[in-house]
Scaffold this motif. Structure first.
Motif, PDB file in Angstrom:
ATOM      1  N   UNK A  20       0.829  -1.205   0.000  1.00 47.75           N
ATOM      2  CA  UNK A  20       0.000   0.000   0.000  1.00 47.75           C
ATOM      3  C   UNK A  20       0.865   1.257   0.000  1.00 47.75           C
ATOM      4  N   UNK A  21       1.842   1.297   0.896  1.00 46.79           N
ATOM      5  CA  UNK A  21       2.703   2.485   0.963  1.00 46.79           C
ATOM      6  C   UNK A  21       3.553   2.614  -0.287  1.00 46.79           C
ATOM      7  N   UNK A  22       3.961   1.458  -0.833  1.00 44.38           N
ATOM      8  CA  UNK A  22       4.800   1.495  -2.030  1.00 44.38           C
ATOM      9  C   UNK A  22       4.022   2.016  -3.240  1.00 44.38           C
ATOM     10  N   UNK A  23       2.802   1.488  -3.436  1.00 45.28           N
ATOM     11  CA  UNK A  23       2.018   1.891  -4.603  1.00 45.28           C
ATOM     12  C   UNK A  23       1.528   3.327  -4.483  1.00 45.28           C
ATOM     13  N   UNK A  24       0.886   3.643  -3.360  1.00 47.21           N
ATOM     14  CA  UNK A  24       0.245   4.944  -3.232  1.00 47.21           C
ATOM     15  C   UNK A  24       1.222   6.056  -2.868  1.00 47.21           C
ATOM     16  N   UNK A  25       2.140   5.786  -1.928  1.00 45.30           N
ATOM     17  CA  UNK A  25       3.029   6.845  -1.441  1.00 45.30           C
ATOM     18  C   UNK A  25       4.349   6.910  -2.189  1.00 45.30           C
ATOM     19  N   UNK A  26       4.966   5.749  -2.430  1.00 40.53           N
ATOM     20  CA  UNK A  26       6.304   5.756  -3.025  1.00 40.53           C
ATOM     21  C   UNK A  26       6.299   5.740  -4.551  1.00 40.53           C
ATOM     22  N   UNK A  27       5.306   5.090  -5.166  1.00 41.68           N
ATOM     23  CA  UNK A  27       5.240   5.033  -6.630  1.00 41.68           C
ATOM     24  C   UNK A  27       4.413   6.192  -7.200  1.00 41.68           C
ATOM     25  N   UNK A  28       3.135   6.225  -6.864  1.00 47.40           N
ATOM     26  CA  UNK A  28       2.282   7.298  -7.381  1.00 47.40           C
ATOM     27  C   UNK A  28       2.572   8.630  -6.691  1.00 47.40           C
ATOM     28  N   UNK A  29       2.957   8.564  -5.416  1.00 48.59           N
ATOM     29  CA  UNK A  29       3.180   9.774  -4.637  1.00 48.59           C
ATOM     30  C   UNK A  29       4.128  10.767  -5.278  1.00 48.59           C
ATOM     31  N   UNK A  30       5.388  10.386  -5.570  1.00 50.99           N
ATOM     32  CA  UNK A  30       6.323  11.372  -6.130  1.00 50.99           C
ATOM     33  C   UNK A  30       5.887  11.919  -7.480  1.00 50.99           C
ATOM     34  N   UNK A  31       5.279  11.069  -8.305  1.00 48.84           N
ATOM     35  CA  UNK A  31       4.848  11.532  -9.628  1.00 48.84           C
ATOM     36  C   UNK A  31       3.727  12.562  -9.506  1.00 48.84           C
ATOM     37  N   UNK A  32       2.696  12.217  -8.736  1.00 50.95           N
ATOM     38  CA  UNK A  32       1.541  13.096  -8.596  1.00 50.95           C
ATOM     39  C   UNK A  32       1.882  14.343  -7.789  1.00 50.95           C
ATOM     40  N   UNK A  33       2.576  14.156  -6.673  1.00 45.88           N
ATOM     41  CA  UNK A  33       2.863  15.281  -5.779  1.00 45.88           C
ATOM     42  C   UNK A  33       3.797  16.288  -6.434  1.00 45.88           C
ATOM     43  N   UNK A  34       4.851  15.800  -7.076  1.00 47.84           N
ATOM     44  CA  UNK A  34       5.777  16.712  -7.746  1.00 47.84           C
ATOM     45  C   UNK A  34       5.087  17.425  -8.912  1.00 47.84           C
ATOM     46  N   UNK A  35       4.227  16.697  -9.637  1.00 50.85           N
ATOM     47  CA  UNK A  35       3.490  17.320 -10.743  1.00 50.85           C
ATOM     48  C   UNK A  35       2.559  18.415 -10.232  1.00 50.85           C
ATOM     49  N   UNK A  36       1.859  18.155  -9.128  1.00 50.00           N
ATOM     50  CA  UNK A  36       0.981  19.165  -8.545  1.00 50.00           C
ATOM     51  C   UNK A  36       1.769  20.374  -8.058  1.00 50.00           C
ATOM     52  N   UNK A  37       2.932  20.104  -7.442  1.00 52.85           N
ATOM     53  CA  UNK A  37       3.757  21.207  -6.951  1.00 52.85           C
ATOM     54  C   UNK A  37       4.308  22.047  -8.100  1.00 52.85           C
ATOM     55  N   UNK A  38       4.692  21.393  -9.189  1.00 50.95           N
ATOM     56  CA  UNK A  38       5.162  22.137 -10.362  1.00 50.95           C
ATOM     57  C   UNK A  38       4.057  23.014 -10.948  1.00 50.95           C
ATOM     58  N   UNK A  39       2.827  22.512 -10.887  1.00 53.58           N
ATOM     59  CA  UNK A  39       1.704  23.223 -11.506  1.00 53.58           C
ATOM     60  C   UNK A  39       1.101  24.292 -10.588  1.00 53.58           C
TER      61      UNK A  39
END
Length: 416
Positions: free
Chosen positions: A146-165
């Motif tokens: 759960x932590x790997x998929x949601x936080x470690x895998x999807x997390x950096x992609x989504x969070x960094x993309x949101x922060x960039x935007x």
């Protein structure tokens, strides 16, 4: 021929807790992925970063221990879980309001208090609901996949993309939405386990709590947890900064961290599933040493070797699977069910206090003194120590001990 239903309570609870625990770590790791966006605005040094992460671990540890004990004492596991999810969702939002080091550390400490009870309570609920032959898979799927998929895998992609935007502050504001959704499903799905409070024990079954905490596997897990948490927090806190410092862009950094997380999706349930077949102890020893691959690659590979960095990150996250064994499977198979949350909370508390507070603070100071490679070396040393300490475990996998272990298992020869 009777067809087994998929949508059993065990599976519903497993899927729900998968998202609950995964979202806890989205909130926890979001700060690490956003540090490159925040450090200049808030004037943060590596030492500050280490202290912030350590302060969170301090309150998380204390709350985890007391939350687990209180849930065992009262049996109100569902209510405690609901309150924790509601409060930490609001605390994550508050992080976006921080205007400096002091406010940030206060908000993260408050968040640690609210998130701490989630793991021991959820783990206790799932341990009781799990079929013996699926216990390893369930714990791994819940705790690490759960932590790997949601936080470690999807997390950096989504969070960094949101922060960039949108910027880092609005990114934190959005985190309250999933928490409120999960709160509703906890209310609808979770059932309170019966006869799992201290008061429910029959006199002949009473076991002093001090004896539980002296259990050999619990004690070994305490020391393993110290170094496992040190590895985990060093990798997740300082790797984004280290990779950007090496000349890798924030976007490429997010892909490397996503590969790390994707590996965790597989290893999170794969390692416990392997241990169901060959035993907890040998699995723990072998894969603890393999975990060192990721930080070694981060140190020695160049910034233009993206493919190799991503492969090493993927392989090197086997450590999340060994954390399931040391912090969930082996303790829960070594003590009676009514003490599982207490034992797991105790292990988590000591791991967070020493590994998360002391060693992560030291890692931040070392990063300022010797460079950002220092936390990587600390992570490498921690994984090696986990492998060596695992030699001290006694086996608990049902396939190896030849009997049913787990929530109903008594305390017997474990103290030798």
């Amino acid at each position: 021929m009777e067809t087994k239903k998929f949508w059993t309570y065990e599976n519903k609870l497993l899927i729900l807790l998968f998202f609950v625990w995964g979202f806890v770590f989205v909130d926890r790791l979001a700060l690490n992925f956003l540090f490159p966006f925040m450090t200049e605005e808030l004037g943060l040094s590596n030492t500050h970063i280490g202290i912030i992460v350590s302060a969170f671990s301090l309150t998380w540890a204390i709350a985890g221990w007391f939350g687990g004990f209180f849930s065992d004492k009262t049996g109100k596991k569902k209510n405690i879980l609901m309150i924790s999810v509601l409060l930490f969702s609001f605390c994550s939002l508050l992080t976006g309001l921080a205007n400096g080091f002091v406010m940030l550390i206060l908000f993260r400490m408050l968040m640690g208090i609210t998130e701490g009870p989630v793991f021991p309570v959820a783990q206790s609920l799932l341990s009781v609901a799990s079929s013996p032959h699926r216990r390893g898979f369930n714990m791994g799927f819940f705790q690490s996949s759960s932590t790997a998929l949601l936080a470690s895998f999807l997390g950096p992609i989504v969070i960094v993309a949101l922060a960039n935007e949108f910027g880092w502050r609005p990114t934190f504001f959005l985190t309250i939405v999933p928490g409120l959704i999960l709160l509703f499903f906890i209310w609808k799905v979770v059932q309170e386990p019966k006869e799992l409070t201290f008061e429910a024990e029959k006199p002949a079954e009473k076991v002093p709590l001090s004896l539980v905490l002296k259990n050999k596997n619990v004690l070994v897990s305490v020391f393993v947890a110290i170094f496992a948490v040190t590895w985990y927090l060093n990798i997740n806190t300082f790797t984004p900064l280290f990779l950007v410092d090496k000349g890798i862009s924030a976007s490429n950094m997010s892909y490397i961290m996503a590969a790390f997380g994707l590996g965790g999706v597989l290893w999170g349930f794969g390692i416990p599933a392997i241990s169901d077949k060959i035993g907890r102890k040998p699995t723990m020893i072998i894969f603890s040493f393999i975990t060192a691959i990721a930080p070694l690659a981060f140190i020695f590979l160049g910034s233009n070797q993206m493919v190799l960095l991503m492969i090493a990150a993927f392989i090197g996250n086997v450590g999340v699977g060994t954390m399931v064994l040391s912090m969930s499977n082996m303790p829960s198979e070594s003590v009676p069910a009514k003490y599982v949350a207490t034992a797991v909370g105790f292990i988590m508390a000591i791991g967070e206090l020493v590994g998360g507070v002391a060693f992560t603070t030291i890692a931040g100071i070392a990063a300022d003194m010797y460079g950002l490679a220092a936390p990587m070396w600390i992570a490498i040393g921690s994984t090696v120590l986990c492998g060596l300490l695992a030699i001290l475990y006694y086996e608990t996998a049902p396939i190896k001990v030849g009997k049913s272990t787990g929530p109903s298992a008594p305390i017997g020869t474990e103290l030798t």
